[in-house]
Design a protein around this motif. Structure first.
Motif, PDB file in Angstrom:
ATOM      1  N   ARG A 285      41.715 -68.156 -26.258  1.00  8.84           N
ATOM      2  CA  ARG A 285      42.148 -69.135 -25.300  1.00  8.84           C
ATOM      3  C   ARG A 285      43.585 -69.436 -25.569  1.00  8.84           C
ATOM      4  O   ARG A 285      44.231 -69.348 -24.562  1.00  8.84           O
ATOM      5  CB  ARG A 285      41.100 -70.421 -25.426  1.00  8.84           C
ATOM      6  CG  ARG A 285      41.724 -71.521 -24.231  1.00  8.84           C
ATOM      7  CD  ARG A 285      41.084 -72.734 -24.481  1.00  8.84           C
ATOM      8  NE  ARG A 285      39.810 -72.805 -24.179  1.00  8.84           N
ATOM      9  CZ  ARG A 285      38.786 -72.883 -24.751  1.00  8.84           C
ATOM     10  NH1 ARG A 285      38.966 -73.072 -26.274  1.00  8.84           N
ATOM     11  NH2 ARG A 285      37.629 -72.962 -24.158  1.00  8.84           N
TER      12      ARG A 285
ATOM     13  N   GLN B 188      46.660 -68.298 -22.910  1.00 10.94           N
ATOM     14  CA  GLN B 188      47.647 -69.845 -22.572  1.00 10.94           C
ATOM     15  C   GLN B 188      48.844 -69.730 -22.769  1.00 10.94           C
ATOM     16  O   GLN B 188      49.768 -69.879 -21.760  1.00 10.94           O
ATOM     17  CB  GLN B 188      46.935 -71.279 -22.995  1.00 10.94           C
ATOM     18  CG  GLN B 188      47.582 -72.357 -22.647  1.00 10.94           C
ATOM     19  CD  GLN B 188      46.837 -73.561 -23.012  1.00 10.94           C
ATOM     20  OE1 GLN B 188      46.674 -73.579 -24.078  1.00 10.94           O
ATOM     21  NE2 GLN B 188      47.087 -74.285 -22.211  1.00 10.94           N
TER      22      GLN B 188
ATOM     23  N   VAL C 212      36.095 -67.831 -21.133  1.00  9.92           N
ATOM     24  CA  VAL C 212      37.295 -68.451 -21.721  1.00  9.92           C
ATOM     25  C   VAL C 212      38.592 -67.873 -21.202  1.00  9.92           C
ATOM     26  O   VAL C 212      39.590 -68.766 -20.855  1.00  9.92           O
ATOM     27  CB  VAL C 212      37.314 -68.334 -23.274  1.00  9.92           C
ATOM     28  CG1 VAL C 212      38.734 -68.715 -23.973  1.00  9.92           C
ATOM     29  CG2 VAL C 212      36.192 -68.990 -24.045  1.00  9.92           C
TER      30      VAL C 212
ATOM     31  N   GLN D 205      41.513 -69.562 -18.174  1.00  9.34           N
ATOM     32  CA  GLN D 205      43.115 -69.630 -18.537  1.00  9.34           C
ATOM     33  C   GLN D 205      43.847 -68.993 -17.267  1.00  9.34           C
ATOM     34  O   GLN D 205      44.773 -69.237 -16.890  1.00  9.34           O
ATOM     35  CB  GLN D 205      43.200 -69.245 -19.778  1.00  9.34           C
ATOM     36  CG  GLN D 205      42.742 -70.028 -21.013  1.00  9.34           C
ATOM     37  CD  GLN D 205      43.137 -71.313 -20.969  1.00  9.34           C
ATOM     38  OE1 GLN D 205      44.389 -71.876 -20.664  1.00  9.34           O
ATOM     39  NE2 GLN D 205      42.340 -72.198 -21.104  1.00  9.34           N
TER      40      GLN D 205
END
Length: 371
Positions: free
Chosen positions: A13, A17, A72, A76
């Motif tokens: 994640r 990001q 996940v 994002q």
């Protein structure tokens, strides 16, 4: 049960990001929209992160991860409003891994994992609405292969993809085929969609097609369920950002000398948005966890999840626009793009009303009220 994410999932994640914050800014996204809604360069960057091969088995040069890792990642990508259709990689990898002959898997899965090939689902026809068992496309045996004739609509990045997964009738039964975009008889008409991404109408005129499976309905149901789970996760990411943006605006915008976020009525509406977001988040988790369940159980679970996500996305998007006022629908403001994305996701892979019908149709006589 332990619902905490593992260290590897948290690191995944964080990596996505960081890439989105640095490399997929709102300004870059606007430039991609202006250029047509799809960037092969940005898609290549997703591949370099390993995301195109996320659920491709490691025997075919993928990462061999599962639905939770995919969820996940999609959260994002939704938060960053990424236009490139990673959902289609998840769909094609799942379908090819479970239904395609070994030779086809060996030919296509490594290319999907590396980002060299974008394979997308070309399922939608004007007459089938969201029904998967209605199909006008036809295929027939031609020499040692098959020839496919069809028109498919709203195919994600359809004029940019390298190949398509195409359901078509074969000997009176729904089958699933793979057709390359470069094949004879394939023509495309590309256009932008509401959220700025790219789609196309694709016409197949006796195009050479590779048969993946004669059990086309089962393969198509899996493809759509993977797409629903991805759309749910993406929607959670978008709603997360929408709520943060709205709260920040309410704490900044002043009226009568005070921030409007101090008004009790508006605080209650933000609380309702937060509640809808958390309801959606829990159902997104539920959807991803149920992807490995038997088909009947999986289909029912994904329909339930899409109903809740549809309701939540509509509520959060509309409340955000109302709380922002006029600026909430201007193209220069990112909030309007969150709203467009939520609106489009609500319609993707079956809208809320359709899936409400699916939930109803799968209820038992007692609707689980009585033992």
């Amino acid at each position: 049960m332990n619902f905490d994410f593992s260290d590897d999932q948290n690191q995944l994640r964080d990596a996505v990001q960081r890439w989105a914050d640095k490399a997929y800014t709102f300004e870059r996204r606007r430039a991609i929209v202006a250029a047509g809604g799809f960037s092969r360069e940005a898609y290549g960057e997703l591949a370099e992160l390993g995301l195109c091969g996320l659920v491709v088995p490691d025997t075919h040069e993928g990462m061999g991860m599962g639905p939770i890792e995919a969820m996940v990642v999609m959260e994002q990508l939704g938060a960053a409003l990424v236009l490139e259709p990673l959902t289609q990689c998840l769909i094609s990898a799942a379908v090819l891994s479970q239904f395609a002959p070994q030779a086809v898997q060996a030919q296509w899965l490594p290319r999907i994992a590396s980002g060299q090939a974008l394979v997308v689902l070309a399922q939608q026809e004007r007459s089938n609405r969201y029904r998967l068992d209605i199909c006008k496309a036809n295929a027939a045996v031609a020499n040692e292969n098959h020839a496919l004739t069809a028109t498919k609509n709203i195919v994600p990045a359809g004029d940019q993809a390298d190949a398509y997964l195409v359901p078509a009738m074969l000997d009176g039964q729904l089958a699933l085929f793979l057709v390359e975009r470069s094949a004879a008889g394939v023509s495309t008409r590309g256009y932008g969609t509401q959220d700025g991404s790219r789609a196309a109408d694709v016409r197949f005129d006796h195009a050479p097609a590779t048969l993946l499976t004669r059990d086309g309905l089962a393969a198509l149901e899996l493809a759509v369920d993977v797409g629903i789970a991805a759309a749910c996760a993406e929607g959670v990411g978008v709603m997360d950002k929408t709520l943060l943006l709205t709260a920040d605006y309410l704490n900044t915008r002043k009226q009568f000398g005070v921030a409007i976020g101090s008004f009790q009525a508006l605080r209650h509406r933000v609380a309702d948005m937060k509640m809808q977001l958390e309801l959606a988040r829990s159902m997104s988790y539920y959807a991803s966890l149920k992807l490995s369940a038997p088909p009947a159980e999986r289909r029912a679970a994904l329909a339930r999840a899409k109903v809740q996500l549809g309701q939540s996305m509509r509520f959060v998007g509309q409340q955000a626009v109302q709380l922002h006022g006029g600026i909430g629908v201007t193209d220069e403001y990112i909030g309007s793009h969150y709203f467009k994305k939520l609106t489009q996701l609500e319609l993707s892979f079956g809208d809320t009303l359709h899936h409400l019908g699916e939930v109803s149709a799968r209820m038992t006589d007692t609707a689980a009220v009585f033992a």
